[in-house]
Write an enzyme that holds these catalytic residues in place. Structure first.
Site, PDB file in Angstrom:
ATOM      1  N   LYS A 168      31.578  -5.817  70.877  1.00 36.43           N
ATOM      2  CA  LYS A 168      32.709  -6.411  70.146  1.00 36.43           C
ATOM      3  C   LYS A 168      33.682  -7.093  71.107  1.00 36.43           C
ATOM      4  O   LYS A 168      34.263  -8.141  70.786  1.00 36.43           O
ATOM      5  CB  LYS A 168      33.435  -5.337  69.331  1.00 36.43           C
ATOM      6  CG  LYS A 168      34.652  -5.848  68.541  1.00 36.43           C
ATOM      7  CD  LYS A 168      34.297  -6.987  67.597  1.00 36.43           C
ATOM      8  CE  LYS A 168      35.343  -7.262  66.529  1.00 36.43           C
ATOM      9  NZ  LYS A 168      36.740  -7.181  66.860  1.00 36.43           N
ATOM     10  N   GLU A 175      34.994 -15.640  70.718  1.00 31.69           N
ATOM     11  CA  GLU A 175      35.893 -16.144  69.673  1.00 31.69           C
ATOM     12  C   GLU A 175      37.070 -16.899  70.291  1.00 31.69           C
ATOM     13  O   GLU A 175      37.444 -17.987  69.821  1.00 31.69           O
ATOM     14  CB  GLU A 175      36.385 -14.968  68.832  1.00 31.69           C
ATOM     15  CG  GLU A 175      37.470 -15.296  67.815  1.00 31.69           C
ATOM     16  CD  GLU A 175      38.110 -14.036  67.284  1.00 31.69           C
ATOM     17  OE1 GLU A 175      39.339 -13.893  67.418  1.00 31.69           O
ATOM     18  OE2 GLU A 175      37.386 -13.167  66.753  1.00 31.69           O
TER      19      GLU A 175
END
Length: 299
Positions: A168, A175
């Protein structure tokens, strides 16, 4: 199987809601009374204390900010957990912290899974992407529950303890860079050689999502943002960061792996907080609000 959710903010409540919709009994705790009331409307049974709640649940899902809040929750609930309970940290904890917590919980007789959770405000209806690290047997035990929370094909066991939060962390670093790439491109369209023609950025962002190589969900959200307002005069350009991008940079440096695009995106966020940013960082701030509900500054 009964699940207890600790932390009933946007993500925690949405995770509990999806489990309720799948037929699970879900208990919930949050220090905020409004959050508890909202969760109750979603079918989650609120409790006034964590200690009174966790003894009734086989699975405990922790959805609180990384760091000390997670440790504080663990210290409070451990004496009250039922034998064989499985604890899942679904927040953005640092992977090294998750490794240490898993060892501590194992020594006390409990399984601990670290679960990177992505999906933002859309996860409630469309499901989440769950990146799970930790004991494989515990993962297999909660797999039906995880499938109920996840989007179709949106859950996987990615490795040993810490791997879920590590994956993550890298996801969030990517991102950062993707948001910057889109935002900088639209700033160039707005302020570059064709600035005098006031190109329709909303039309272009929609166009690119029909067959272009760079089409994506982020671009869909960019179109939504620009369709509302292309000037962005009343939006601040400050972009905050949760820490996951910086952790990824530290790990890359520690292994001599060059990540210049990710590194620059982190520097850009620091610069935006110091200076107020520019048109590109305004877009990033609005995109973070669109997919994650993160706040932005209004002028």
């Amino acid at each position: 199987m009964i699940m207890a959710v600790i932390g009933l903010g946007r993500m925690g409540a949405a995770i509990g809601y999806r489990a309720v919709q799948a037929g699970y009994q879900v208990l919930g705790y949050d220090m905020n009374a409004d959050a508890c009331n909202h969760a109750q409307e979603l079918g989650i049974q609120p409790y006034h204390t964590m200690s009174s709640m966790v003894g009734s649940a086989q699975v405990i899902w922790i959805m609180v900010p990384a760091g000390n809040p997670v440790d504080n929750v663990l210290q409070e609930i451990i004496p009250h957990l039922m034998p064989g309970a499985i604890v899942i940290d679904g927040g953005n904890s640092k992977f090294s912290d998750s490794i240490a917590r898993a060892k501590m919980m194992h020594n006390k007789g409990f399984a601990y899974l670290d679960c990177g959770t992505s999906g933002g405000v859309y996860g409630k209806e469309k499901g989440f992407c769950l990146m799970v690290g930790g004991d494989l047997r515990a993962y297999q035990t909660v797999m039906p529950l995880l499938k109920a929370i996840a989007a179709p094909d949106g859950v996987a066991h990615v490795g040993p303890s810490g791997a879920g939060h590590y994956v993550k962390m890298v996801h969030n670093a990517i991102e950062y860079a993707m948001l910057d790439a889109y935002a900088q491109g639209f700033q160039l369209l707005k302020e570059g050689s064709f600035a005098q023609y006031n190109l329709d950025l909303a039309r272009i962002s929609d166009l690119w999502n029909h067959g272009a190589v760079i089409r994506s969900w982020i671009l869909e959200l960019t179109h939504t943002v620009l369709a509302r307002d292309q000037k962005l005069e009343h939006v601040g350009g400050q972009v905050e960061q949760t820490g996951t991008g910086r952790w990824a940079l530290e790990d890359a440096h520690g292994h001599n792996i060059p990540v210049p695009i990710i590194e620059q995106s982190i520097k850009t966020r620091d610069w935006s907080m110091a200076t107020g940013g520019n048109y590109a960082t305004k877009i990033v701030a609005l995109l973070r609000n669109a997919f994650g509900g993160h706040t932005f500054i209004k002028k």
